[in-house]
Structures are given as structure tokens and as C-alpha cells.
Design a protein around this motif. Structure first.
Motif, PDB file in Angstrom:
ATOM      1  N   LEU A   1       0.742  -0.888   0.410  1.00  0.00           N
ATOM      2  CA  LEU A   1       0.106  -0.073  -0.086  1.00  0.00           C
ATOM      3  C   LEU A   1       1.039   1.147   0.293  1.00  0.00           C
ATOM      4  N   PRO A   2       1.745   1.353  -0.754  1.00  0.00           N
ATOM      5  CA  PRO A   2       2.737   2.842  -0.785  1.00  0.00           C
ATOM      6  C   PRO A   2       1.936   3.647  -0.588  1.00  0.00           C
ATOM      7  N   ALA A   3       0.647   4.349  -1.730  1.00  0.00           N
ATOM      8  CA  ALA A   3       0.659   5.738  -1.189  1.00  0.00           C
ATOM      9  C   ALA A   3      -0.173   5.626  -0.189  1.00  0.00           C
ATOM     10  N   LEU A   4      -0.441   4.793   0.316  1.00  0.00           N
ATOM     11  CA  LEU A   4      -1.052   4.913   2.129  1.00  0.00           C
ATOM     12  C   LEU A   4      -0.557   5.078   2.561  1.00  0.00           C
ATOM     13  N   ALA A   5       0.849   4.364   2.691  1.00  0.00           N
ATOM     14  CA  ALA A   5       2.391   4.829   3.378  1.00  0.00           C
ATOM     15  C   ALA A   5       2.971   5.373   4.004  1.00  0.00           C
TER      16      ALA A   5
END
Length: 290
Positions: A89-93
Motif C-alpha cells: 500500500l505505497p500511497a497510504l504508507a
């Protein structure tokens, strides 16, 4: 001289007990990290008659792999999202990394961000860009709300009386993602505006999320519909990126406030969106960075 009143304090041991207590005490305010609520209490902007402490609910404080998605308990702090979910979940992280200080990230939760429903909340744009769903429990059972239907107005959400956010289910990244935030400094700042982008090359689809530039977090459907050269990636150019930025800015509904003007927010969103699209396109098609 005013005298502070004492608030009742409830500490349930399970979600079932928590929703029962909420039904019996509708004045109770749920609290997990407390990073928003306790600031309001300290500044005397809020005086809850009762508080419902959620920190003892183990089922809210973990995440599970659901195959093509991740179910994140509403009590999972930002620090764990950054440390444990950055690859899926790169954007949320990336958004979680921008929240407050390390101390705030260790306490603050995604569930609290949703419950507050501030248009400036950092977690909202990635959830919109990826098509997340919100799980809500009450004594009547559990229901699921698509993230695009969750926000109803400034600090107003689909959460009804006696309801508790228990989890957020976020689809795993199907391609590169970006989150960009504009503020007066690099850390511990409320966003002037923010933007998230999720690219799915196989499905030839874009997902967008706009923060702090409207009465609620927004998407940019017209930008998502931009005709991109999926079959000939090398034809992508700065003109396409700029057009995408213009469409994102047009989707915003900003106001002038102490953090920035509406015109500046639109300009910043156009720049951020164009930059985000160039980055995800470059990553998806193994081109060297511009």
C-alpha cells in the motif's frame, strides 16, 4: 469561575461490548490515539460527557492480508502502516509518513482520521485513489461503505449514531502509486493541499484522491478518464502530464483560508498531479526519471 465536569469513562474489552456501550451511551465519544480529540479537549473546544476507550480492543489493532487487499483495523497506528505495509500500500504508507511527529504517528490511527472526516486528513486521498471500503459496526451488525460515499461534508461522514469504524479494506497496489502533500514546512503540518495517484497498467486505469481542497476529500473523474498512450508508452509527454494536472485542479473546490488561497491550491494541485503522473508512468514503464 467555571468548574470542569467529570466525564464518564468506559473501557470495553471487545467490539461487541463497545457498540453496546455506544448504544446505551450515545453521548460517548470513542477515543483510540486521541491525537485529534484530546487537542480539542485541551483547548476547551470539546467537552465530551463520556469517553469510550478503544485501546483495549485487540481486534482493532491489527491488519490482515485478504489476498488482493489488506484489511486494516481502525486502531492500527500510522507508524505500523509505514513500517509494515509500504510495499503493498505505497500511497497510504507515504501519506502515513507525513502525519505529525513520530510520537503522533505512534498514537494516531487511520480510523481516527476517518471518524474526524476533516477534508485535510492525510489518509483520505490514498483511500479514494485505491477504492477502499470502510467497515462499520453497531448493535445491528456490520455494514460496508465505499470510501467515495463515506464523506458527507466538512467533518461529517456516513457514520451514524451508535456506529463504530472497525476496519478499512484497501486494495493492494496493482502498479506504482504516489502521494504528494503541500505545506508550509516538511513535517508536523496540516496540508494546504494533497494528492494521491494509483496507476494500474494492466487494467489501464488511474485512481485519484484530492485532500484539503474542497468541503470533502475528492476524486478527479475527468482526470482519470484522460486518454493515455497505454499501447505506446513512449508517446507520453509533458503536455499529457500538464493536461492531467489541469483536470485535477479543475476537480478541486478550494477556499481561501489561513493556510492558503483557493488559487494557490489549484496551482499546487496541478503541479503535484502532473509530477505524480510522470513518476508513476516512468516507474511502470521502466523509463529513466526525468
Amino acid at each position: 469561575m467555571s468548574v470542569a465536569t467529570r466525564a464518564d469513562f468506559h473501557r470495553p474489552a471487545a467490539v461487541g461490548e463497545a457498540v453496546r456501550l455506544l448504544a446505551e451511551h450515545p453521548e460517548a465519544v470513542p477515543v483510540a490515539g486521541g491525537t485529534d480529540l484530546m487537542v480539542a479537549v485541551n483547548y476547551r473546544h470539546a467537552r465530551p460527557e463520556a469517553m469510550l476507550d478503544l485501546t483495549g480492543l485487540a481486534e482493532l489493532r491489527d491488519w490482515t492480508d485478504e489476498g488482493d487487499a489488506v484489511r486494516i483495523g481502525s486502531g492500527v497506528p500510522y507508524a505500523r502502516i509505514t513500517a509494515e505495509l509500504a510495499t503493498v500500500l505505497p500511497a497510504l504508507a507515504a501519506a502515513a509518513r507525513t502525519v505529525g511527529s513520530p510520537q503522533i504517528r505512534n498514537r494516531g490511527t487511520l480510523g481516527g482520521n476517518l471518524a474526524t472526516a476533516s477534508p485535510a486528513g492525510d489518509g483520505h486521498p490514498p483511500l479514494l485513489a485505491t477504492g477502499a471500503t470502510v467497515e462499520i459496526a453497531s448493535t445491528s451488525g456490520t455494514r460496508t461503505v465505499p470510501i467515495g460515499e463515506f464523506y458527507l461534508g466538512p467533518k461529517r461522514s456516513a457514520l451514524g449514531p451508535g456506529e463504530l469504524i472497525t476496519a478499512v479494506t484497501v486494495p493492494k497496489a496493482a502498479g506504482p502509486q504516489q502521494f504528494l502533500k503541500v505545506g508550509t514546512r516538511n513535517a508536523m503540518v496540516i496540508a494546504v493541499c494533497s494528492f494521491a495517484l494509483a496507476l494500474d497498467p494492466d487494467a489501464r486505469r488511474l485512481g485519484t484522491g484530492i485532500g484539503s481542497a474542497g468541503p470533502v476529500p475528492l476524486t478527479a473523474p475527468d482526470a482519470e478518464a484522460l486518454d493515455l498512450p497505454w499501447s505506446s508508452p513512449g508517446r507520453f509527454d509533458d503536455a499529457l502530464a500538464a493536461e492531467f494536472g489541469r483536470r485535477v485542479a479543475a476537480a478541486a473546490r478550494p477556499i481561501d483560508d489561513v493556510r492558503g488561497t483557493a488559487d494557490y491550491r489549484r496551482h499546487a494541485l496541478a503541479v503535484c498531479a502532473a509530477r505524480a503522473l510522470r513518476r508513476v508512468w516512468t516507474t511502470a514503464h521502466d523509463r529513466s526519471p526525468r
